[in-house]
Design an enzyme around this catalytic site. Structure first.
Site, PDB file in Angstrom:
ATOM      1  N   CYS A   1      -6.952  -5.918  -0.446  1.00  0.00           N
ATOM      2  CA  CYS A   1      -7.737  -4.618  -0.371  1.00  0.00           C
ATOM      3  C   CYS A   1      -8.446  -4.343  -1.653  1.00  0.00           C
ATOM      4  O   CYS A   1      -8.287  -3.738  -2.566  1.00  0.00           O
ATOM      5  CB  CYS A   1      -6.761  -3.521  -0.241  1.00  0.00           C
ATOM      6  SG  CYS A   1      -7.664  -2.027   0.288  1.00  0.00           S
TER       7      CYS A   1
ATOM      8  N   GLU B   1       4.777  -4.914 -17.671  1.00  0.00           N
ATOM      9  CA  GLU B   1       4.354  -3.814 -17.350  1.00  0.00           C
ATOM     10  C   GLU B   1       3.385  -2.959 -18.060  1.00  0.00           C
ATOM     11  O   GLU B   1       2.294  -2.592 -17.759  1.00  0.00           O
ATOM     12  CB  GLU B   1       5.088  -2.708 -16.546  1.00  0.00           C
ATOM     13  CG  GLU B   1       5.863  -3.036 -15.107  1.00  0.00           C
ATOM     14  CD  GLU B   1       4.700  -3.364 -14.089  1.00  0.00           C
ATOM     15  OE1 GLU B   1       3.579  -2.923 -14.239  1.00  0.00           O
ATOM     16  OE2 GLU B   1       5.060  -4.088 -13.209  1.00  0.00           O
TER      17      GLU B   1
ATOM     18  N   CYS C   1      -5.823  -8.759   6.448  1.00  0.00           N
ATOM     19  CA  CYS C   1      -4.912  -7.446   5.989  1.00  0.00           C
ATOM     20  C   CYS C   1      -3.741  -7.227   7.015  1.00  0.00           C
ATOM     21  O   CYS C   1      -3.979  -6.972   7.904  1.00  0.00           O
ATOM     22  CB  CYS C   1      -5.551  -6.376   5.707  1.00  0.00           C
ATOM     23  SG  CYS C   1      -4.668  -5.039   4.763  1.00  0.00           S
TER      24      CYS C   1
ATOM     25  N   ASP D   1      -0.552   2.861  -9.081  1.00  0.00           N
ATOM     26  CA  ASP D   1      -1.792   2.341  -9.968  1.00  0.00           C
ATOM     27  C   ASP D   1      -2.848   2.169  -9.285  1.00  0.00           C
ATOM     28  O   ASP D   1      -3.089   2.656  -8.205  1.00  0.00           O
ATOM     29  CB  ASP D   1      -1.171   0.931 -10.412  1.00  0.00           C
ATOM     30  CG  ASP D   1      -1.243  -0.018  -9.400  1.00  0.00           C
ATOM     31  OD1 ASP D   1      -1.300   0.311  -8.306  1.00  0.00           O
ATOM     32  OD2 ASP D   1      -1.450  -1.157  -9.638  1.00  0.00           O
TER      33      ASP D   1
ATOM     34  N   CYS E   1     -10.294  -7.307   5.079  1.00  0.00           N
ATOM     35  CA  CYS E   1      -9.751  -6.784   6.168  1.00  0.00           C
ATOM     36  C   CYS E   1      -9.280  -7.576   7.217  1.00  0.00           C
ATOM     37  O   CYS E   1      -8.447  -7.419   7.927  1.00  0.00           O
ATOM     38  CB  CYS E   1     -10.686  -5.574   6.709  1.00  0.00           C
ATOM     39  SG  CYS E   1     -11.306  -4.448   5.344  1.00  0.00           S
TER      40      CYS E   1
ATOM     41  N   CYS F   1      -5.466   0.847   9.658  1.00  0.00           N
ATOM     42  CA  CYS F   1      -6.344   1.356   8.500  1.00  0.00           C
ATOM     43  C   CYS F   1      -7.293   2.193   9.033  1.00  0.00           C
ATOM     44  O   CYS F   1      -8.011   1.843   9.830  1.00  0.00           O
ATOM     45  CB  CYS F   1      -6.744   0.083   7.515  1.00  0.00           C
ATOM     46  SG  CYS F   1      -7.695   0.648   6.300  1.00  0.00           S
TER      47      CYS F   1
ATOM     48  N   TYR G   1       3.454   5.825 -14.042  1.00  0.00           N
ATOM     49  CA  TYR G   1       3.433   4.536 -13.507  1.00  0.00           C
ATOM     50  C   TYR G   1       4.405   3.430 -13.534  1.00  0.00           C
ATOM     51  O   TYR G   1       5.248   3.042 -13.010  1.00  0.00           O
ATOM     52  CB  TYR G   1       2.086   3.873 -13.526  1.00  0.00           C
ATOM     53  CG  TYR G   1       2.215   2.431 -13.164  1.00  0.00           C
ATOM     54  CD1 TYR G   1       2.099   2.022 -11.709  1.00  0.00           C
ATOM     55  CD2 TYR G   1       2.250   1.562 -14.068  1.00  0.00           C
ATOM     56  CE1 TYR G   1       2.374   0.811 -11.334  1.00  0.00           C
ATOM     57  CE2 TYR G   1       2.424   0.147 -13.691  1.00  0.00           C
ATOM     58  CZ  TYR G   1       2.542  -0.164 -12.429  1.00  0.00           C
ATOM     59  OH  TYR G   1       2.699  -1.606 -12.043  1.00  0.00           O
TER      60      TYR G   1
END
Length: 358
Positions: free
Chosen positions: A203, A50, A213, A151, A210, A219, A133
């Site tokens: 995304c 991370e 997705c 994030d 899309c 959405c 985060y």
DNA sequence: AAGTCGTGGGC
DNA sequence: TGCCCAAGACT
């Protein structure tokens, strides 16, 4: 519009279903199947990945992650490492404060937490280099605690899902609230990775996919046709140009004249060539003191490099130095010991240009 | 609370 | 080519 965002549980479940079949394999990750059978990731590896992934792409991180975990398999090993070894291994990854804080954090985990990362979000936040985060990422991914990660990926996904046009970073609190509302109590670790995977692979900033997705039916920006113009961002300032000189000196036995830069500021704690400050105009350059008295010669051409907030043109001077010289700045690194890979990229560029002159 | 802090790849 | 962006933190 409530009809297209019906139920947080429906959304998280559909995303987890997608993740079960589309999770990307990564060296620090435990796949959903293994996690369901009780396997948990190593918090040390989650933390290390991370921190490396802060503002850095997965592709870039992978090699560094392998080298770090091979050389320092546990947080205790890392805590016991020499500063210069860690900084050298980090060279090229950028944002070098991360490496300095990485070491501080490892040593603090050993001294204050018995060598084990705390699971608690607040405790993680007190550790160097761990912000909102990363604390949420570690507590959710490594310990399956339901903390929402926010994030760049999640910000973009939330902005589109809820059709939020407020520019970043003004929209951050609103986006955080949306992300928190969607984070499930069940499988929060997989969910955190899933929502980031969604942003990274579907995304995406440009040309979001899309059509495939798992959230497309829910959405808002998809329905309104605004996905392509989201997220909105504040206008960026243009980068100024700065100029500087570095001195690449080689002693007769092949040793190189280098310095370790001060911990604070740009390239802090990293190995580099002695040189001038980097200033706005190149007119101030002739007065720079050289690191050793010698016949320095300026190379034709220059190194060009762009940092986060300015462009740099770097003039390179080289010299052959006698065996008995005592440098005014820096110290010699023996030819066999010097690893060009220990240099941050801009210094590596200077070396690549300079070595052609010897 | 803006500014600081790297680098490589994509378009 | 120049600009955008990438699993942000620290001051």
């Amino acid at each position: 519009m409530r009809d297209i965002c019906p139920d947080p549980l429906t959304l998280s479940d559909s995303l987890l279903d997608w993740y079960d079949t589309h999770a990307r394999r990564m060296p620090w990750r435990v796949p959903p199947r293994d996690r369901k059978s009780g396997v948990m990731p190593d918090p040390y590896r989650v933390w290390l990945s991370e921190v490396m992934l802060q503002q850095t792409t997965v592709v870039t991180v992978k090699d560094y992650f392998h080298r770090f975990t091979e050389r320092w398999p546990t947080v205790g090993d890392l805590a016991a490492a020499k500063d210069s070894d860690v900084m050298g291994e980090w060279a090229g990854l950028g944002y070098y404060a991360r490496a300095r804080n990485l070491l501080k954090c490892a040593r603090q985990v050993v001294s204050d937490h018995d060598g084990r990362f705390p699971a608690d979000h607040a405790a993680l936040l007190t550790l160097p280099g761990i912000g909102p985060y990363t604390a949420a990422a570690i507590s959710s991914i490594a310990f399956d605690l339901p903390h929402a990660v926010l994030d760049g990926n999640v910000e973009r996904v939330m902005a589109r899902l809820h059709d939020i046009h407020t520019p970043f970073p003004v929209a951050k609190p609103e986006l955080m609230a949306k992300a928190a509302a969607l984070t499930p109590q069940s499988r929060p670790g997989d969910y955190a990775q899933a929502v980031m995977d969604l942003g990274a692979t579907i995304c995406t900033p440009r040309s979001p996919a899309c059509g495939i997705c798992p959230w497309s039916a829910h959405c808002r920006s998809r329905k309104l046709g605004t996905a392509d113009e989201l997220p909105k961002k504040m206008p960026k300032k243009t980068k100024p140009m700065r100029h500087g000189v570095v001195y690449v000196g080689r002693r007769a036995d092949g040793a190189w004249l280098l310095e370790t830069r001060p911990d604070k500021g740009l390239l802090g704690g990293m190995l580099g060539w002695p040189g001038s400050a980097w200033v706005d105009k190149s007119t101030a350059l002739p007065d720079v003191p050289t690191p050793a008295a010698a016949a320095w010669r300026q190379l034709p051409g220059e190194v060009r490099h762009t940092f986060t907030h300015f462009h740099l043109h770097l003039c390179i001077c080289v010299a052959d130095l006698p065996l008995d010289i005592t440098p005014d700045i820096g110290g010699f690194v023996a030819r066999d010991v010097f690893r060009p890979s220990d240099l941050p990229t801009v210094m590596r560029k200077a070396f690549d240009l300079a070595r052609t002159a010897f």
